[in-house]
Design a protein around this motif. Structure first.
Motif, mmCIF file in Angstrom:
data_model
loop_
_atom_site.group_PDB
_atom_site.id
_atom_site.type_symbol
_atom_site.label_atom_id
_atom_site.label_comp_id
_atom_site.label_asym_id
_atom_site.label_seq_id
_atom_site.Cartn_x
_atom_site.Cartn_y
_atom_site.Cartn_z
ATOM 1 N N SER A 89 1.320 6.618 -6.933
ATOM 2 C CA SER A 89 0.069 7.460 -7.269
ATOM 3 C C SER A 89 0.147 8.860 -6.941
ATOM 4 O O SER A 89 -0.353 9.580 -8.045
ATOM 5 N N VAL A 90 0.309 9.367 -5.921
ATOM 6 C CA VAL A 90 0.249 10.821 -5.286
ATOM 7 C C VAL A 90 1.211 11.654 -6.488
ATOM 8 O O VAL A 90 0.703 12.602 -6.859
ATOM 9 N N LYS A 128 -4.763 0.246 -11.772
ATOM 10 C CA LYS A 128 -3.481 0.654 -12.059
ATOM 11 C C LYS A 128 -2.836 0.586 -13.181
ATOM 12 O O LYS A 128 -2.029 0.975 -13.933
ATOM 13 N N GLU A 179 0.626 3.971 -2.974
ATOM 14 C CA GLU A 179 0.252 5.486 -2.837
ATOM 15 C C GLU A 179 1.340 6.436 -3.121
ATOM 16 O O GLU A 179 1.159 7.549 -3.518
ATOM 17 N N THR A 180 2.679 5.996 -2.583
ATOM 18 C CA THR A 180 3.660 7.007 -3.031
ATOM 19 C C THR A 180 3.764 7.381 -4.566
ATOM 20 O O THR A 180 3.813 8.268 -4.876
ATOM 21 N N PHE A 238 0.895 -1.291 -0.088
ATOM 22 C CA PHE A 238 -0.189 -0.052 0.109
ATOM 23 C C PHE A 238 0.906 1.211 0.086
ATOM 24 O O PHE A 238 0.469 2.246 -0.639
ATOM 25 N N THR A 293 -8.190 3.175 -4.461
ATOM 26 C CA THR A 293 -7.658 3.123 -3.484
ATOM 27 C C THR A 293 -8.126 2.564 -2.412
ATOM 28 O O THR A 293 -7.974 1.701 -1.642
ATOM 29 N N ALA A 300 -8.133 7.725 -6.213
ATOM 30 C CA ALA A 300 -8.846 7.513 -4.727
ATOM 31 C C ALA A 300 -9.814 6.512 -4.908
ATOM 32 O O ALA A 300 -9.900 5.935 -3.698
#
Length: 493
Positions: A137-138, A217, A134-135, A130, A168, A165
Motif C-alpha cells: 500500500s505505501v 483493497k 502495508e508494504t 499485515f 488499515t 490509512a
C-alpha cells in the motif's frame, strides 16, 4: 529454530529476490541517476522470480515456522502478480519517458510493491498478512502521486492515502480481535483457537473488520469510492499495475483466509452470505455507474469494481473449486486490464495522465491506428465475457462454482450484469471504428508512434487471452489443484 533456515530461504527465494532487486535499484539509482539499465534489472529480475516460482508450484508447505505459505495457491498467485508487474514495467518505460517522469526510483517502488504483494499472497500468519499489505500500500500511495505538478495526481494520492490509512485501521483492529479470540497469529490455527477459547462473538467481530480491510483493497462496494479518482489521476501505466497485481495479491490472501483460517461452518454460513451480498451489490453498482462515464479511465475503474464482484462470487461459493476459479479469473483479468490500459496509455494526448481523456478522443482511432483498434477490441470483448476469449472462461468458472454452492441467484445476477457491461465496453469500439476521426479533439488527431515495448505488451496480452480461451484446460487444472481439487469443469472451446 534454525535447522531449516536455509531451506526456508530457498522456499521464499522469489520474494527475497524481488525485494533484493528493489534495494539494488535504489542503490544503483543513487550513484547512476535514472540509468537505462534499471528497468531491465527490474523486468528481467522479476521474470527470473516468476520462473523460480513456477518450479515451486508443486512443493506445497510453509516456511519460517508457518509465517509464509509456499507452493500451491501462493505460488500461482505470486506468478500472476509477477506477470502483471513485468508487463507494467514494460509499459512504464516508454510511457514515463514520454511524459518526462522515467525516474529510476519508480522501478524500485514497483519492486518493493511487488515484494509486498507476494508476501501478502503467501501470508501464513496475521503478522505476515499485515506486513505484506502495508508494504504494497505505501508504495502504491507514492506511485499514484508521481507527477507532483498535477493537481489531479495529488488529489488522487491524498484520497488513496487517507482512505487507505482508514481501512488499515479496520484491518489492524480486526487482527487484534482475532488474536484476542484465538490466542494465535497463525492462520491455520485460528479455527482451532476459537473452538478452544469459545470467544465466538469476539472472533466474528474480528472477521468482520478483516473483511472490511480486504473489501477496500479489492474495490468492493461500498468501499470502492477511491477507485475512480485514483485510476483517473495516476499515470496510466502505473494504473495498470495497481489495478491488476494488487488485486490479485489481495484476492489470493482472502482466499487463503477463507480456505485455511476460518471454521468451515462459518464460511458456509455468515461469511458466505456476506460475500454473496457484497458480490451482488458490487457487480450491479460497478456496471451501472460505468454506463454513464465519459472518461475512459473512470469507466475502466468502475469496470474494475464490477470484476471484483465477479471474483467475489467465486469466493462466496466457499469451496476449493470456487477459490481455484477465482485464481483463473485473476490471471485473465490481469491480461485484460494491462492490455486495455496499455492501449489507453499509447493513445493518451491530454498531458494529464488521461484525466481528461474522454470517449470522443478515441473517434476514428480504429482507422488511424488499426493495431491499437483491433487490440482494444480483443480486450473489450474479453472484459465483456465473449467466447472464445479467457474472460468468458473466467466468468463461466466463477459462476459455475456459485451454482454448485447453491448460489444460483448470484450466478444469474452475474450473467445479467455482464450483459449490461456489454453496452459500455462495446461503446468504446463503436467510437473507435464507427465514428469519424474529425469528431475527435484537435490534440487527439495528432500523429504519434506506438512504442515497441507497448506494442509487444499489447500483443502478448491479446494472444494470451485468445490462447487461454481456446485451450484453458491445463491452466484450469493447475489453478483448481492449488486448493486440492480436480478441475472445476471441463470447458470445451
Amino acid at each position: 529454530m534454525y535447522d531449516f533456515f536455509l531451506a526456508d530461504l530457498a522456499s521464499t527465494g522469489p520474494i527475497l529476490l524481488v525485494a533484493g532487486l528493489g534495494v539494488l535499484v535504489v542503490v544503483l539509482d543513487a550513484f547512476r541517476n535514472d540509468d537505462a539499465s534499471i528497468p531491465w534489472i527490474a523486468g528481467v529480475g522479476m521474470a527470473l522470480a516468476a520462473v523460480w516460482q513456477a518450479f515451486g508450484v508443486d512443493h506445497v508447505g510453509t516456511a519460517f515456522e508457518g509465517q509464509v505459505y509456499v507452493g500451491g495457491a501462493a505460488a500461482l498467485a505470486n506468478i500472476i502478480v509477477l506477470i502483471g508487474a513485468i508487463l507494467s514495467v514494460a509499459l512504464t518505460v516508454p510511457y514515463l519517458s514520454r511524459i518526462g517522469r522515467n525516474y529510476g526510483e519508480v522501478h524500485g517502488l514497483i519492486l518493493f510493491a511487488t515484494a509486498g504483494m507476494m508476501t501478502l499472497a503467501s501470508a501464513g500468519s496475521l503478522v505476515t498478512l499485515f506486513v505484506g499489505l502495508e508494504t504494497m500500500s505505501v508504495c502504491l500511495y507514492v506511485l499514484t502521486g508521481l507527477v507532483r505538478e498535477e493537481s489531479t495526481a495529488n488529489e488522487s494520492a491524498l484520497k488513496y492515502f487517507l482512505l487507505g490509512a482508514f481501512s488499515t485501521g479496520f484491518f489492524l483492529y480486526g487482527l487484534a480481535l482475532l488474536y484476542g479470540a484465538t490466542g494465535t497469529m497463525q492462520l491455520a490455527e485460528l479455527a482451532a483457537g476459537v473452538e478452544a477459547t469459545g470467544r465466538t462473538g469476539l472472533f466474528l467481530a474480528g472477521v468482520g473488520l478483516l473483511l472490511v480491510g480486504f473489501f477496500f483493497k479489492v474495490s468492493a462496494v461500498p468501499f470502492h469510492m477511491w477507485t475512480p479518482d485514483v485510476y483517473q489521476g495516476a499515470p496510466t501505466s502505473l494504473t495498470a499495475f495497481m489495478s491488476t497485481a494488487s488485486k490479485a495479491a489481495t484476492f489470493a490472501a482472502l482466499a487463503v483466509v477463507l480456505a485455511r483460517a476460518l471454521p468451515p461452518d462459518l464460511v458456509d454460513g455468515t461469511v458466505q452470505l456476506t460475500l454473496a451480498a457484497v458480490a451482488a451489490i458490487t457487480m450491479v453498482v460497478g456496471n451501472v455507474v460505468a454506463l454513464v462515464q465519459s472518461n475512459v479511465k473512470r469507466m475502466l475503474a468502475y469496470s474494475s469494481v464490477a470484476h471484483a464482484g465477479y471474483i467475489l462470487a467465486g469466493l462466496a461459493a466457499g469451496t476449493a473449486g470456487g477459490y481455484g476459479a477465482a485464481l483463473f479469473y485473476l490471471l485473465a483479468y490481469t491480461l485484460m486490464n494491462v492490455g486495455a490500459f496499455g492501449v489507453m496509455g499509447a493513445l493518451e494526448w491530454d498531458d494529464e495522465q488521461g484525466a481528461g481523456q474522454d470517449l470522443d478522443s478515441l473517434a476514428g482511432i480504429g482507422y488511424r491506428k488499426p493495431f491499437l483498434g483491433v487490440a482494444m477490441g480483443v480486450f473489450m470483448f474479453a472484459l465483456t465475457g465473449f467466447p472464445p476469449l479467457a474472460g468468458f472462461i473466467g466468468k463461466y468458472l466463477v459462476f459455475a462454482a456459485a451454482v454448485d454452492a447453491g448460489l444460483v441467484w448470484l450466478a444469474i445476477l452475474g450473467v445479467l450484469a455482464s450483459v449490461v457491461s456489454g453496452y459500455y465496453y462495446l461503446r468504446v469500439l463503436v467510437v473507435m471504428w464507427m465514428t469519424s476521426p474529425d469528431e475527435a479533439p484537435d490534440n487527439a488527431r495528432l500523429e504519434f508512434p506506438v512504442a515497441r515495448a507497448t506494442a509487444v505488451v499489447v500483443t502478448v496480452c491479446a494472444v494470451a487471452l485468445l490462447a487461454l480461451g481456446v485451450l484453458p484446460a491445463g491452466v484450469i487444472d493447475v489453478t483448481a489443484a492449488a486448493f486440492g481439487v480436480d478441475a472445476v469443469a471441463t470447458v470445451a472451446p
